[in-house]
Write a protein that holds these residues in place. Structure first.
Motif, mmCIF file in Angstrom:
data_model
loop_
_atom_site.group_PDB
_atom_site.id
_atom_site.type_symbol
_atom_site.label_atom_id
_atom_site.label_comp_id
_atom_site.label_asym_id
_atom_site.label_seq_id
_atom_site.Cartn_x
_atom_site.Cartn_y
_atom_site.Cartn_z
ATOM 1 N N GLU A 222 0.846 -1.176 0.210
ATOM 2 C CA GLU A 222 0.296 -0.166 -0.113
ATOM 3 C C GLU A 222 0.757 0.979 -0.086
ATOM 4 O O GLU A 222 1.873 0.974 0.563
ATOM 5 C CB GLU A 222 -0.882 -0.104 1.336
ATOM 6 C CG GLU A 222 -2.012 -1.161 0.954
ATOM 7 C CD GLU A 222 -3.170 -1.095 0.055
ATOM 8 O OE1 GLU A 222 -3.049 -0.001 -0.629
ATOM 9 O OE2 GLU A 222 -3.350 -1.818 -0.229
ATOM 10 N N PRO A 223 0.107 2.296 -0.811
ATOM 11 C CA PRO A 223 1.399 3.252 -1.109
ATOM 12 C C PRO A 223 1.296 4.546 0.576
ATOM 13 O O PRO A 223 0.161 4.282 1.269
ATOM 14 C CB PRO A 223 0.354 5.044 -2.406
ATOM 15 C CG PRO A 223 -0.737 4.012 -1.347
ATOM 16 C CD PRO A 223 -1.145 2.261 -1.202
ATOM 17 N N THR A 226 -0.584 9.319 -1.039
ATOM 18 C CA THR A 226 -1.401 9.389 -2.711
ATOM 19 C C THR A 226 -1.844 10.575 -2.426
ATOM 20 O O THR A 226 -2.455 11.872 -2.154
ATOM 21 C CB THR A 226 -2.921 8.539 -3.325
ATOM 22 O OG1 THR A 226 -3.667 9.089 -1.796
ATOM 23 C CG2 THR A 226 -2.504 7.276 -2.664
ATOM 24 N N SER A 231 0.832 8.021 -6.656
ATOM 25 C CA SER A 231 1.212 7.165 -5.606
ATOM 26 C C SER A 231 2.480 7.516 -5.088
ATOM 27 O O SER A 231 3.456 6.906 -5.799
ATOM 28 C CB SER A 231 0.644 5.710 -5.837
ATOM 29 O OG SER A 231 -0.645 5.535 -5.774
ATOM 30 N N TYR A 233 5.439 5.430 -2.156
ATOM 31 C CA TYR A 233 5.731 4.049 -2.088
ATOM 32 C C TYR A 233 6.651 3.884 -1.212
ATOM 33 O O TYR A 233 7.748 5.148 -1.482
ATOM 34 C CB TYR A 233 5.682 2.624 -2.608
ATOM 35 C CG TYR A 233 4.635 2.286 -3.253
ATOM 36 C CD1 TYR A 233 3.419 1.234 -2.614
ATOM 37 C CD2 TYR A 233 4.061 3.236 -4.359
ATOM 38 C CE1 TYR A 233 2.194 0.584 -3.422
ATOM 39 C CE2 TYR A 233 2.249 2.435 -5.061
ATOM 40 C CZ TYR A 233 1.612 1.030 -4.262
ATOM 41 O OH TYR A 233 0.755 0.809 -4.377
#
Length: 256
Positions: A222-223, A226, A231, A233
């Motif tokens: 999951e990032p 955002t 996004s 990471y």
């Protein structure tokens, strides 16, 4: 944040890139709007987004090739337009930005990565040549040193640009789609290299990639944040003990 304040922060918490409410447009077309994000020392940041989301534009803003319409960017605690220590940053743009007719050998291109730390016409030292040898060997192109850059395949050219970015052992490495046109074995070696540098060599990474699986395998599913269609990471390395070896090529050797 000013330089003095940044210097007082613990090593792995120092701000390397601070993006503060940055907006940018090409003509009437907005690309980035009120973007804020911070990258700290020993972060590895993977930047993902669809075509046209502003990924490459953001990288060009960070390295000073473009200027924000509004907002500000700081590098190592210094406003980007006043930042002088460019040798601390390695940048690999998309290969599509390269002129294949540029009349330079592979070795000359790689050595040009040192020009940021000295005057352009100052004589290169033996140590500089050894740095170049190390970078060429790391990217497995030591046999191409005397060839013209324009005569190489796309994958070979990309290895040259990576070697150029690595020759200074930069504190911050910015990569825009670095694996385009590179074969699977070289990709694997390159990931081994940058993972090792992230964990053991006090290096911070910002990388744009379309390879979602690669990004998620190392940086998480999951990032962290955002912003619009972008996004971010992030994986942070807390390792405080640097590798005993300082050359680049040892990072490609089998460990254990």
């Amino acid at each position: 944040m000013n330089t003095a304040a940044a210097a007082m922060q613990p090593g792995c918490h120092r701000e390397m890139i601070s993006i503060n409410r940055v907006s940018f447009s090409f003509g009437a077309k907005p690309v980035l709007s009120d973007l804020s994000f911070t990258i700290r020392e020993r972060d590895f940041v993977g930047l993902i987004g669809p075509n046209g989301a502003g990924k490459s534009t953001l990288l060009r803003l960070i390295v000073g090739l473009l200027k924000p319409e509004s907002g500000s960017i700081e590098l190592f605690g210094t406003p980007a337009d006043r930042f002088k220590d460019r040798h601390q940053i390695g940048y690999v743009p998309q290969r599509s930005q390269f002129n294949p007719l540029f009349p330079a050998t592979v070795r000359e291109v790689v050595l040009s990565g040192l020009f940021g730390r000295r005057k352009l016409f100052q004589r290169l030292t033996r140590q500089d040549q050894l740095r170049c040898d190390d970078a060429l060997e790391t990217m497995q192109i030591e046999d191409l040193g005397d060839k013209l850059i324009g005569a190489l395949s796309g994958g070979q050219q990309q290895r040259v640009f990576l070697a150029r970015a690595l020759i200074n052992n930069p504190k911050l490495l910015i990569l825009d789609e670095p694996l385009t046109g590179i074969d699977a074995e070289t990709q694997e070696n390159f990931f081994h290299l940058i993972r090792h540098m992230h964990q053991k060599h006090d290096m911070t990474f910002l990388m744009v990639s379309h390879d979602m699986e690669m990004v998620r395998s190392y940086l998480g599913r999951e990032p962290k944040e955002t912003a619009g269609k972008l996004s971010f990471y992030v994986r942070h390395s807390h390792d405080v003990e640097d590798c005993a070896e300082t050359d680049l090529f040892h990072t490609l050797r089998k460990e254990g």
